[in-house]
Structure formats: structure tokens, C-alpha cells
Write an enzyme that holds these catalytic residues in place. Structure first.
Site, PDB file in Angstrom:
ATOM      1  CG  HIS A  57     -66.695   1.747  -4.282  1.00  0.00           C
ATOM      2  ND1 HIS A  57     -67.261   0.894  -3.373  1.00  0.00           N
ATOM      3  CD2 HIS A  57     -66.072   0.956  -5.198  1.00  0.00           C
ATOM      4  CE1 HIS A  57     -67.005  -0.361  -3.713  1.00  0.00           C
ATOM      5  NE2 HIS A  57     -66.268  -0.347  -4.820  1.00  0.00           N
ATOM      6  CD  GLU A  59     -70.025   5.063  -1.121  1.00  0.00           C
ATOM      7  OE1 GLU A  59     -70.935   4.364  -0.658  1.00  0.00           O
ATOM      8  OE2 GLU A  59     -69.423   4.765  -2.181  1.00  0.00           O
ATOM      9  CB  CYS A  87     -69.229  -1.530   0.271  1.00  0.00           C
ATOM     10  SG  CYS A  87     -67.752  -0.593  -0.176  1.00  0.00           S
ATOM     11  CB  CYS A  90     -67.491   3.181   1.008  1.00  0.00           C
ATOM     12  SG  CYS A  90     -67.006   2.981  -0.713  1.00  0.00           S
TER      13      CYS A  90
END
Length: 188
Positions: A57, A59, A87, A90
Site C-alpha cells: 500500500h 503508506e 486501512c 497501514c
């Protein structure tokens, strides 16, 4: 003597949004940056499909880059700017990295972990809490939400365009319904 230029949250969120626009065609367009002392030290975007990595992701990508740049897995004086509310995975990684602040553009009402669905970033049961801000116009919430909404709208149209038709064992025919069944191709 030069005056120090102070950049605001909107400026940095524009940088994160710029990263989101750089993603590959099939990636969900989410961008992130990490800032320390008013300077961007890491940039990134979703790369799950590109890297065949479910943890890639935006992040996580910027956390890895920032930790490497600072030669430290603790990023206690850093802020992360991300186009969508992080999420659970993360948010947990950002807490573990001791990020100081998370600023996000749009809320993620299905998976957000900074208040929408979960409250991981500033959970009092954890040994570190991250300040959070986001989902407001000043954080470009409309632009960030629009980018994601348009991406998924295009995906839905793309998914409706083709219809799978069963064939012999091991082969499936794909029909392009936009040409009323006149074009056939074999799926891999």
C-alpha cells in the site's frame, strides 16, 4: 538571511495526490508522502499489483523509504500525508513506526482505521498514539474521493463490458458485449 518557507497541509496533500495520479493502470490510485522538518523525504503510491505484494500500500511504501533514508525504523518526528484514510494494516504500521501525525484526504467508510471503521491510529490501548486529521475540504477530501470513485466507476464499466461464456474444459470464451457478440477471443 533567507526566511524559512513554511508549507501547509494543503501543499503536502497536493504532493500526495500527485503520487496517486502516477499509479499504474490497474492499481488503486492512492498516494502518500512522508514529511519531516517541512521537507518531503519519501513518496509513493499503491503497488500491490505491480509488486504482487498485498502489503504494498502507499503508506507501507513510504514508510520503507523514509526508514531507509533516516536509517531508523522509528519515524517519531514525521508526518504522513495520504489521499485516503489508512486501512487497519497501514494504521498499525504507522503506529509501530511512531509516526507523529497522519493527515488523510478522504474518509474510507469501508476500511478506514483512523475513525471511520476502526480507531487504530489513536487507540488508548496501544503504547503509541498518532494524531489524525482528514476528511475535510482543507485536506482536499473532494479531490481525493473523486479520484477513487472515478477509478472504481471505470472498473465497474470495464467489468460489465465482457461476458464469460463457458467452453470446453480448460477454455473459456470471452465475449465483448459492447459489440453485440461479434468479436470473440480466447481467455488465457
Amino acid at each position: 538571511m533567507k526566511a524559512k518557507s513554511i508549507k501547509n497541509d494543503r501543499y503536502f496533500m497536493l504532493q500526495a495526490l500527485e503520487e496517486a495520479y502516477k499509479v499504474q493502470h490497474n492499481e488503486v490510485p492512492i498516494g502518500a508522502i512522508i514529511v519531516i522538518d517541512n521537507k518531503v523525504i519519501a513518496r509513493g503510491a499503491n503497488m500491490c499489483i505491480t509488486l504482487s505484494d498485498p502489503t504494498a500500500h502507499a503508506e507501507i511504501i513510504v514508510l520503507r523509504k523514509a526508514a531507509k533514508k533516516l536509517s531508523n525504523y522509528r519515524l517519531k518526528d514525521c508526518s504522513v500525508y495520504v489521499t485516503i484514510e489508512p486501512c487497519a494494516m497501514c494504521a498499525g504500521a504507522l503506529v509501530n513506526a511512531r509516526i507523529k501525525k497522519i493527515i488523510f484526504g478522504a474518509f474510507d467508510v469501508k476500511a478506514g482505521a483512523c475513525g471511520s471503521v476502526f480507531k487504530i491510529a489513536n487507540n488508548k490501548k496501544l503504547n503509541h498514539r498518532v494524531q489524525t486529521a482528514g476528511g475535510e475540504k482543507k485536506y482536499l477530501s473532494e479531490e481525493c474521493a473523486s479520484l477513487i470513485q472515478n477509478f472504481f466507476k471505470e472498473k465497474r464499466v470495464e467489468n460489465k463490458k465482457y461476458k464469460l461464456i463457458g467452453g470446453e474444459q480448460g477454455s473459456t470464451k470471452v465475449i465483448d458485449v459492447t459489440t453485440a457478440g461479434r468479436r470473440w477471443s480466447m481467455a488465457p
